[in-house]
Design a protein around this motif. Structure first.
Motif, short mmCIF file in Angstrom:
data_model
loop_
_atom_site.label_atom_id
_atom_site.label_comp_id
_atom_site.label_asym_id
_atom_site.label_seq_id
_atom_site.Cartn_x
_atom_site.Cartn_y
_atom_site.Cartn_z
N SER A 160 0.99 -0.91 -0.17
CA SER A 160 -0.16 -0.10 -0.03
C SER A 160 1.03 1.15 -0.07
CB SER A 160 -0.69 -0.10 1.31
OG SER A 160 -1.35 1.32 1.70
N ALA A 161 0.57 2.11 -0.87
CA ALA A 161 1.18 3.38 -0.98
C ALA A 161 0.28 4.59 -1.24
CB ALA A 161 2.20 3.54 -1.98
N PHE A 162 0.44 5.79 -0.58
CA PHE A 162 -0.75 6.93 -0.86
C PHE A 162 -2.17 6.36 -0.41
CE2 PHE A 162 2.83 8.14 -3.73
CZ PHE A 162 3.23 9.24 -2.88
N ASP A 163 -2.22 5.19 0.43
CA ASP A 163 -3.40 4.60 0.76
C ASP A 163 -4.15 3.97 -0.12
OD1 ASP A 163 -3.70 5.39 3.54
OD2 ASP A 163 -4.12 7.52 3.04
N VAL A 164 -3.24 3.67 -1.28
CA VAL A 164 -4.07 2.65 -2.42
C VAL A 164 -3.05 1.30 -2.43
CG1 VAL A 164 -4.06 2.52 -4.81
CG2 VAL A 164 -4.38 4.45 -3.73
N VAL A 165 -3.86 0.17 -2.64
CA VAL A 165 -3.12 -0.91 -2.75
C VAL A 165 -2.83 -1.17 -4.11
CG1 VAL A 165 -3.50 -3.38 -2.36
CG2 VAL A 165 -4.52 -1.96 -0.64
N MET A 166 -1.43 -1.56 -4.13
CA MET A 166 -0.69 -1.84 -5.58
C MET A 166 -1.28 -2.96 -6.23
SD MET A 166 1.14 0.78 -6.13
CE MET A 166 0.20 1.85 -5.00
N PRO A 167 -1.29 -3.23 -7.50
CA PRO A 167 -1.98 -4.50 -7.93
C PRO A 167 -1.12 -5.73 -7.82
CG PRO A 167 -1.47 -2.67 -9.59
CD PRO A 167 -0.97 -2.29 -8.67
N LYS A 168 0.03 -5.76 -7.63
CA LYS A 168 0.80 -6.92 -7.52
C LYS A 168 1.42 -6.84 -6.08
CE LYS A 168 2.32 -7.14 -12.24
NZ LYS A 168 3.50 -7.25 -13.32
N LYS B 136 -7.79 6.96 12.16
CA LYS B 136 -7.70 5.71 11.21
C LYS B 136 -8.57 5.62 10.30
CE LYS B 136 -6.82 1.77 12.94
NZ LYS B 136 -6.80 0.72 13.67
N ALA B 137 -8.22 5.42 8.90
CA ALA B 137 -9.04 5.62 7.96
C ALA B 137 -9.66 4.24 7.62
CB ALA B 137 -8.43 5.95 6.35
N GLU B 138 -10.61 3.93 6.99
CA GLU B 138 -11.33 2.77 6.55
C GLU B 138 -10.25 2.51 5.00
OE1 GLU B 138 -13.39 0.82 8.01
OE2 GLU B 138 -13.22 2.17 9.60
N MET B 139 -10.46 1.18 4.67
CA MET B 139 -9.69 0.98 3.35
C MET B 139 -10.28 1.86 2.14
SD MET B 139 -9.33 -2.57 1.82
CE MET B 139 -8.13 -3.02 0.50
N GLY B 140 -8.86 2.56 1.66
CA GLY B 140 -9.32 3.55 0.51
C GLY B 140 -9.47 4.92 0.86
N ASP B 141 -9.65 5.26 2.16
CA ASP B 141 -10.00 6.46 2.68
C ASP B 141 -8.41 7.04 3.22
OD1 ASP B 141 -12.36 6.71 1.87
OD2 ASP B 141 -13.05 6.01 4.01
N TRP C 141 9.27 6.27 -6.35
CA TRP C 141 8.96 5.83 -7.45
C TRP C 141 7.59 5.96 -8.45
CZ3 TRP C 141 5.81 2.09 -10.07
CH2 TRP C 141 6.12 1.56 -11.08
N LEU C 142 6.53 5.99 -7.49
CA LEU C 142 5.36 6.12 -7.81
C LEU C 142 5.09 7.96 -8.33
CD1 LEU C 142 3.45 4.09 -5.21
CD2 LEU C 142 3.32 3.71 -7.50
N ILE C 143 5.68 8.65 -7.53
CA ILE C 143 5.56 9.96 -7.57
C ILE C 143 6.29 10.20 -9.00
CG2 ILE C 143 6.79 12.22 -6.91
CD1 ILE C 143 5.88 11.45 -4.05
N ALA C 144 7.58 9.56 -9.31
CA ALA C 144 8.29 10.05 -10.40
C ALA C 144 7.46 9.41 -11.77
CB ALA C 144 9.70 9.06 -10.36
N ASN C 145 6.55 8.67 -11.24
CA ASN C 145 5.69 7.96 -12.44
C ASN C 145 4.05 8.61 -12.32
OD1 ASN C 145 6.91 5.60 -14.20
ND2 ASN C 145 7.81 5.47 -11.90
N ASP C 146 4.17 9.62 -11.84
CA ASP C 146 3.02 10.43 -12.06
C ASP C 146 1.62 9.91 -10.90
OD1 ASP C 146 4.08 12.49 -13.56
OD2 ASP C 146 3.61 11.30 -15.33
N PHE C 147 2.10 9.26 -10.10
CA PHE C 147 1.06 8.73 -9.17
C PHE C 147 1.33 9.03 -7.79
CE2 PHE C 147 -1.11 5.64 -6.47
CZ PHE C 147 -2.26 5.50 -7.07
N GLN C 148 0.32 9.80 -7.06
CA GLN C 148 0.26 10.07 -5.70
C GLN C 148 -1.17 9.57 -4.98
OE1 GLN C 148 2.45 13.68 -4.35
NE2 GLN C 148 2.65 14.10 -6.39
N GLY C 149 -1.94 8.92 -5.82
CA GLY C 149 -3.27 8.37 -5.05
C GLY C 149 -4.14 9.56 -5.32
N LEU C 150 -4.18 10.52 -6.27
CA LEU C 150 -4.96 11.54 -6.53
C LEU C 150 -6.09 11.11 -7.36
CD1 LEU C 150 -2.48 14.58 -6.69
CD2 LEU C 150 -3.80 13.79 -4.50
N GLU C 151 -7.17 11.43 -7.38
CA GLU C 151 -8.41 11.22 -8.35
C GLU C 151 -7.96 11.30 -9.75
OE1 GLU C 151 -13.19 12.56 -8.55
OE2 GLU C 151 -11.84 13.15 -6.69
#
Length: 318
Positions: free
Chosen positions: A44-52, A147-152, A254-264
């Motif tokens: 999990s990173a940026f409160d998002v679970v990675m696919p692998k 504490k967030a529920e999953m995904g929040d 690595w995610l930030i460098a690949n344009d991902f920060q869990g934003l909409e």
């Protein structure tokens, strides 16, 4: 990849009543107020679970957490009964407090991002003027999060708001703060003995049926904590260089460098098998540095069957 990972867990243990699936763990509630916590290989990173899944990640996190619980149980009681499998912790049912106790010895990560944005208060705690990213705070600061529920997303919250909103009573909160400072001090000492700096971390606590406050979940793992290498820390700070880290931050970067920060609207970048293998190697490096011992890979030919058998065998001994 040839290595098997466990990314989902659908176990059925004897006496099982319910299951709760978090971002990276599944918690099975059994009869007699027993919990079985299975650490998966989900990342999990940026409160998002990675696919692998990341090979051995669950084993690494479970073993770091349970070994640190054994090394701190003289300071703070914890929920743990046993570790019948490399990916499994069995413990007492607790009512979790709905806050994460975040403690920061250095201005890094979220605190540094807030500071750069011009904020000098974090969770009601003042941050001194004139600090640079990764500088040491004069004293460690506690910056709780709900504490967030999953995904929040977890949300920053002040001590005053926690008490005012009745999330935690004042008497209990004072215990949480005391335990948090004691655990961080011990973690700092253990890290220093291994050439590391414990930068920041988070603890979660619960209350047992008889009203005792205990440490639950994980402690001092690279998912819940940030470590720097002590060697060269000051030189890097003086030169304004990035610190050499032992944490999940390398995945975030690595995610930030690949344009991902869990934003909409953002989608998770593709993680190649080579990248997944490199992340697994980094986690093993983290384990060996943090624990000061060689990591022994568990048999992953059939993780689900291994866990089911080991847990069932243990439950028969209770």
């Amino acid at each position: 990849m040839s290595t098997q990972t466990i990314t989902d867990s659908n176990f059925n243990f004897p006496g099982q009543k319910s299951v709760y699936k978090g971002k990276v763990r599944a918690v099975y509630s059994l009869e007699n107020d027993i919990l079985v916590m299975v650490a998966t290989d989900r990342l999990s990173a940026f409160d998002v679970v990675m696919p692998k899944g990341i090979p051995y990640k669950g084993q690494i996190l479970n073993q770091i957490a349970t070994k640190f619980m054994a090394q701190t149980e003289d300071l703070v009681p914890n929920w743990l009964i046993a570790t019948p499998d490399p990916n499994v912790a069995v413990g007492h049912l607790c009512e979790p407090f709905k806050v994460e106790m975040v403690i920061r010895g250095y201005m890094s990560g979220h605190a540094a991002r807030e500071y750069k944005a011009g904020k000098r208060m974090l969770c009601g705690v003042a941050m001194p003027e004139g600090m640079k990213e990764n500088d040491k705070f004069p004293e460690p600061i506690i910056t709780p999060a709900t504490k967030a529920e999953m995904g929040d997303h977890d949300e920053d919250i002040s001590r005053e708001d926690i008490i005012k909103k009745g999330i935690v009573s004042e008497a209990d909160y004072l215990v949480l703060e005391d335990y948090t400072r004691k655990l961080f001090q011990r973690g700092t000492e253990i890290a220093a003995s291994r050439g590391l700096i414990l930068v920041d971390t988070k603890y979660e606590f619960g209350k047992t049926k008889d009203g005792k406050i205990v440490l639950i979940d994980e402690i001092h793992t690279p998912d819940s904590s940030r470590y720097f290498y002590a060697d060269g820390y000051q030189e890097r700070q003086d030169k304004g260089e990035a610190q050499k880290q032992l944490s999940k931050e390398f995945v975030r970067q690595w995610l930030i460098a690949n344009d991902f920060q869990g934003l909409e609207g953002q989608s998770v970048p593709e993680m190649s098998d080579d990248y997944i293998a490199s992340v697994s190697e980094r986690y093993i490096e983290l384990y060996e540095n943090i624990m000061g011992e060689t990591f022994v890979k568990a048999d992953v030919s059939n993780i689900q069957e291994r866990i089911q058998n080991n847990v069932e065998a243990f439950l028969k001994t209770l």
